[in-house]
Design a protein around this motif. Structure first.
Motif, PDB file in Angstrom:
ATOM      1  N   SER A 140       0.821  -1.210   0.000  1.00 42.02           N
ATOM      2  CA  SER A 140       0.000   0.000   0.000  1.00 42.02           C
ATOM      3  C   SER A 140       0.856   1.262   0.000  1.00 42.02           C
ATOM      4  N   ASP A 141       2.172   1.122  -0.016  1.00 38.95           N
ATOM      5  CA  ASP A 141       3.146   2.203   0.126  1.00 38.95           C
ATOM      6  C   ASP A 141       3.248   2.718   1.553  1.00 38.95           C
ATOM      7  N   ALA A 142       2.649   2.009   2.503  1.00 41.63           N
ATOM      8  CA  ALA A 142       2.863   2.328   3.909  1.00 41.63           C
ATOM      9  C   ALA A 142       4.311   2.046   4.283  1.00 41.63           C
ATOM     10  N   ALA A 242      -0.660   2.281 -16.394  1.00 47.85           N
ATOM     11  CA  ALA A 242      -2.011   2.774 -16.123  1.00 47.85           C
ATOM     12  C   ALA A 242      -2.154   3.353 -14.726  1.00 47.85           C
ATOM     13  N   THR A 243      -1.409   2.827 -13.761  1.00 50.65           N
ATOM     14  CA  THR A 243      -1.645   3.191 -12.358  1.00 50.65           C
ATOM     15  C   THR A 243      -0.546   4.038 -11.734  1.00 50.65           C
ATOM     16  N   ALA A 244       0.568   4.244 -12.422  1.00 47.88           N
ATOM     17  CA  ALA A 244       1.686   4.982 -11.830  1.00 47.88           C
ATOM     18  C   ALA A 244       1.269   6.360 -11.312  1.00 47.88           C
ATOM     19  N   TRP A 247      -0.510   5.873  -7.967  1.00 43.65           N
ATOM     20  CA  TRP A 247       0.367   5.497  -6.860  1.00 43.65           C
ATOM     21  C   TRP A 247       1.298   6.644  -6.475  1.00 43.65           C
ATOM     22  N   ALA A 248       1.614   7.527  -7.400  1.00 44.72           N
ATOM     23  CA  ALA A 248       2.391   8.715  -7.046  1.00 44.72           C
ATOM     24  C   ALA A 248       1.606   9.593  -6.076  1.00 44.72           C
ATOM     25  N   GLY A 277      -8.732  -0.555   0.412  1.00 49.32           N
ATOM     26  CA  GLY A 277      -9.231   0.735  -0.064  1.00 49.32           C
ATOM     27  C   GLY A 277      -8.405   1.287  -1.203  1.00 49.32           C
ATOM     28  N   LEU A 278      -7.093   1.229  -1.074  1.00 55.81           N
ATOM     29  CA  LEU A 278      -6.218   1.777  -2.121  1.00 55.81           C
ATOM     30  C   LEU A 278      -6.181   0.887  -3.351  1.00 55.81           C
ATOM     31  N   PHE A 279      -6.172  -0.438  -3.153  1.00 50.84           N
ATOM     32  CA  PHE A 279      -6.148  -1.326  -4.314  1.00 50.84           C
ATOM     33  C   PHE A 279      -7.448  -1.230  -5.115  1.00 50.84           C
ATOM     34  N   ASN A 280      -8.569  -1.018  -4.457  1.00 54.99           N
ATOM     35  CA  ASN A 280      -9.829  -0.825  -5.191  1.00 54.99           C
ATOM     36  C   ASN A 280      -9.756   0.428  -6.061  1.00 54.99           C
ATOM     37  N   LEU A 281      -9.171   1.489  -5.531  1.00 51.31           N
ATOM     38  CA  LEU A 281      -9.011   2.707  -6.320  1.00 51.31           C
ATOM     39  C   LEU A 281      -8.015   2.497  -7.460  1.00 51.31           C
ATOM     40  N   ALA A 282      -6.956   1.714  -7.191  1.00 54.80           N
ATOM     41  CA  ALA A 282      -5.978   1.425  -8.248  1.00 54.80           C
ATOM     42  C   ALA A 282      -6.631   0.663  -9.393  1.00 54.80           C
TER      43      ALA A 282
END
Length: 317
Positions: A140-142, A242-244, A247-248, A277-282
Motif C-alpha cells: 500500500s506504500d505504507a 495505467a496506475t503509476a 500510486w504517485a 481501499g487503495l487497491f480498489n481505487l488502483a
C-alpha cells in the motif's frame, strides 16, 4: 488523516532520504549496483529459524515460496533511486508488491517504534557518511523499515549491508503467529552474475513500545532473484503504466504524514482496510476511470494519523 495544511516541513523531505545539497556525490559503482536490481526475475523465498533464544522454544517449519517479479525504476536522481516490485501470477494477474527507496547520505529515516507506529529519526554524520539508506514500503506504500549501510565492491560482487533496525511482524506470519510482534534485522543485498540476493538476519522478539521484553529465536531469510525470460511480464508493465500516476498520489499522502515526524496506522496489524481501499481505487485507475483526490484522502482520513515531531526528528532540521 490529521496533518497540518501548511507546506511540508523542509527537513522531512528527507524522511525517505533526500540528501542535502552539500552532501558528497555518491560513488558511480554504488548507483550501478542499485540500478542493477531492475529487471525480470524468478524469485525464491526461504525463511528458516536457526537459533532458539527462549527456554523451551521449538523452531517452526521453514517457509519456502516462489514468485515471478519485475522490478521497475520509478525515480533516478543523483542521490535517490526508487524501485517498485510487481508480481505476475501464472494467469497474468498483477499484484503491486513492495517498494525500495535508496538515498545517499540521508539525514533522517523513519523507524518502526511500536505496533503500527513509525517515527522519523535524525541520522548523525557519522551514521550516514558515505552510506545509503534503504527504506522499504508495503504493498500500500505504507512505511515498513529502513536500514543504513555502505556498499562494498572489494570482492567482485557489490554487497550492501545494513545496520540493525526494527520492523513489524512480517506479512507471511500475520495470520499464524501471536507469540512475537517485531523483528530486529540486518539486511544484505548482493549483486550476482544471475541477478541479486536479499539475505536477512532476523531476531523475533516481543516488544512493548520501544522496550524489548524477550527474544524468541533467530531466523535466516534468503530471497534469490534470478533473471528469467520465461515469463510474460507485459501485464505488469501495462498495469504500472495505467496506475503509476495514482500510486504517485498515494506516495505523496504517506510522505505528508511522515513529514510531520511520524504516523500511526489505525487498523489491525495486517493493514487490510488501507490495502483494500487503495487497491480498489488502483483498479479504477487501471480500467481508465478517473480517481478523485478526495477518494484517496478518505482512505487516509479513516486510518492514518500523523504524529507531531519527536525531539530526535526536530534535531535534524
Amino acid at each position: 488523516m490529521r496533518i497540518p495544511s501548511s507546506p511540508l516541513v523542509p527537513l522531512l523531505l528527507t524522511t525517505l532520504g533526500f540528501a542535502s545539497a552539500a552532501a558528497a556525490a555518491p560513488p558511480a559503482e554504488d548507483r550501478a549496483a542499485i540500478l542493477a536490481m531492475q529487471g525480470e526475475y524468478a524469485v525464491t523465498f526461504r525463511f528458516e529459524e536457526t537459533v532458539p533464544l527462549a527456554a523451551g522454544y521449538e523452531a517452526r517449519e521453514s517457509k519456502d515460496s516462489g514468485a515471478r517479479e519485475v522490478v521497475i525504476l520509478v525515480e533516478d536522481s543523483p542521490s535517490k533511486i526508487v524501485l517498485q516490485h510487481l508480481l505476475v501470477a501464472p494467469n497474468g494477474h498483477v499484484t503491486k508488491h513492495w517498494r525500495q527507496d535508496w538515498a545517499f547520505e540521508a539525514p533522517s529515516r523513519f523507524e518502526f517504534v511500536a505496533d503500527q507506529t513509525w517515527r522519523v529519526r535524525a541520522l548523525t554524520a557519522e551514521e550516514t557518511a558515505g552510506k545509503w539508506t534503504q527504506c522499504v514500503f508495503e504493498v500500500s506504500d505504507a512505511p515498513r523499515y529502513c536500514g543504513t549501510g555502505a556498499w562494498n565492491h572489494k570482492y567482485g560482487n557489490a554487497t550492501w549491508t545494513s545496520d540493525r533496525s526494527w520492523r513489524p511482524l512480517p506479512r507471511r506470519e500475520y495470520t499464524t503467529r501471536e507469540d512475537y510482534n517485531a523483528l530486529n534485522v540486518e539486511n544484505r543485498h548482493t549483486i550476482t552474475p544471475f541477478g541479486w540476493t536479499h539475505e536477512q538476519d532476523n531476531t523475533k522478539t516481543v516488544r512493548e513500545g520501544e522496550r524489548t521484553v524477550r527474544t524468541l529465536t533467530r531466523e535466516f531469510g534468503f530471497n534469490d532473484y534470478r533473471r528469467t525470460t520465461e515469463t510474460d511480464f507485459g501485464p505488469a508493465y501495462r498495469y504500472w503504466q495505467a496506475t503509476a500516476p495514482f500510486w504517485a498520489e498515494v506516495r505523496a499522502r504517506w510522505q505528508a504524514a511522515l513529514d510531520t515526524g511520524g504516523l500511526v496506522i489505525d487498523t489491525k496489524v495486517d493493514g487490510m482496510p488501507v490495502i483494500v481501499g487503495l487497491f480498489n481505487l488502483a483498479t479504477k485507475a487501471e480500467n481508465g476511470d478517473a480517481v478523485e483526490a478526495s477518494a484517496i484522502d478518505r482512505v487516509f482520513a479513516r486510518h492514518i494519523e500523523a504524529l507531531p515531531p519527536s525531539s530526535e526528528a526536530t534535531a535534524a532540521r
